[in-house]
Design an enzyme around this catalytic site. Structure first.
Site, PDB file in Angstrom:
ATOM      1  N   LYS A   8       0.843  -1.199   0.000  1.00 14.57           N
ATOM      2  CA  LYS A   8       0.000   0.000   0.000  1.00 14.57           C
ATOM      3  C   LYS A   8       0.877   1.247   0.000  1.00 14.57           C
ATOM      4  CE  LYS A   8       0.980   1.502   4.287  1.00 14.57           C
ATOM      5  NZ  LYS A   8       1.723   2.744   4.531  1.00 14.57           N
ATOM      6  N   ASP A 133      -1.839  -1.432  10.383  1.00 12.87           N
ATOM      7  CA  ASP A 133      -2.141  -1.530   8.945  1.00 12.87           C
ATOM      8  C   ASP A 133      -2.784  -2.858   8.547  1.00 12.87           C
ATOM      9  OD1 ASP A 133      -1.147   0.990   8.417  1.00 12.87           O
ATOM     10  OD2 ASP A 133       0.831   0.288   7.782  1.00 12.87           O
TER      11      ASP A 133
END
Length: 280
Positions: A8, A133
């Site tokens: 990401k 995350d």
């Protein structure tokens, strides 16, 4: 069983407060990119084994993929173990959620393999115990993540934007970066609502000009090379550059594949970890 575990980038990273337990309260726009590790798992009698193609990656409880398998086994009282084969392509300690996405991948694979049928919300809840995350990495895509990573709102997809990534030849400790961050010194916060509105309209130029990461200055103070990378990528034709997460990886947005390829070629002469990819 096999899965791709995607990296990401942060299109925005805002810090809006700090909890009593020391965790920072975040507001982030996260975006999956087409750079991934490959995770394969098989059942074993009882123990967890992890093998990785990169010798410097730990294969014991220091690895989030290993930890994910252990927590999943404990949570659902599974007596059997797993053999995990990890093919690592995402750089480590890079601000790209490489460890978190591997952990999320293991949770998803074990959920299928052992027919647990846990919902995404249940997997996110387990993931939060592993890292901020991990819950986002369960679903990925374009999302607004708030709190300590547990509040996730899926956004309209901001896919097919051309990205070049450059990771300098060192890692950064997320913990250390947050430790050095001083919220009282922040003057301008990311325009998250405006960014979301313009992402909904697919306005890559607004996004390129308004991306902001409050952790960038903390890492920049220690590593000036990040500024050099940003400036060089802009000079080659990027419409916007920013550090991802706690760093040190810099990503650049492009509106032209030829310019992106030129940037990749030039940066590859200086740095080992350079990737040309896109948002997905």
């Amino acid at each position: 069983m096999k899965i791709k575990a995607y990296a990401k980038i942060n299109i925005a990273l805002d810090i809006v407060g700090k909890r009593e337990d020391g965790y920072h309260i975040l507001k982030m726009i996260m975006q999956t990119i087409d750079l991934y590790d490959i995770i394969e798992i098989e059942k074993t009698e009882s123990e967890i084994r992890l093998n990785c193609n990169k010798h410097y990656v730990p294969t014991d409880e220091r690895n989030l993929a290993y930890k994910a398998a252990k927590i999943f086994k404990e949570t659902y009282s599974i007596s059997q173990g797993v053999d995990i084969k990890l093919t690592k392509n995402i750089p480590v300690s890079a601000g790209l959620a490489g460890g978190s996405t591997d952990a999320a991948g293991v949770l998803k694979l074990m959920n299928k393999m052992f027919n647990v049928n846990a919902s995404d919300e249940e997997l996110k809840s387990i993931g939060l115990r592993l890292g901020a995350d991990v819950p986002y990495c369960i679903k990925g895509g374009t999302a607004l993540c708030e709190g300590i990573g547990e509040k996730i709102t899926q956004l309209k997809s901001f896919k097919d934007k051309i990205i070049v990534l450059v990771k300098p030849p060192f890692g950064v400790s997320t913990k250390e970066v947050y430790k050095c961050f001083d919220l009282s010194k922040v003057v301008f916060h990311p325009k998250i609502d405006s960014l979301i509105e313009n992402m909904n309209n697919d306005d890559v130029y607004f996004v390129a000009n308004n991306m902001k990461n409050l952790l960038e200055n903390v890492t920049l103070r220690k590593h000036r090379v990040i500024t050099n990378i940003k400036e060089e990528m802009k000079s080659i034709g990027s419409i916007g550059t920013m550090m991802s997460g706690s760093g040190p990886t810099v990503f650049a947005l492009f509106d032209d594949m030829l310019k992106a390829q030129l940037c990749y070629d030039e940066m590859k002469k200086k740095y080992k970890d350079v990737f040309i990819t896109r948002t997905i």
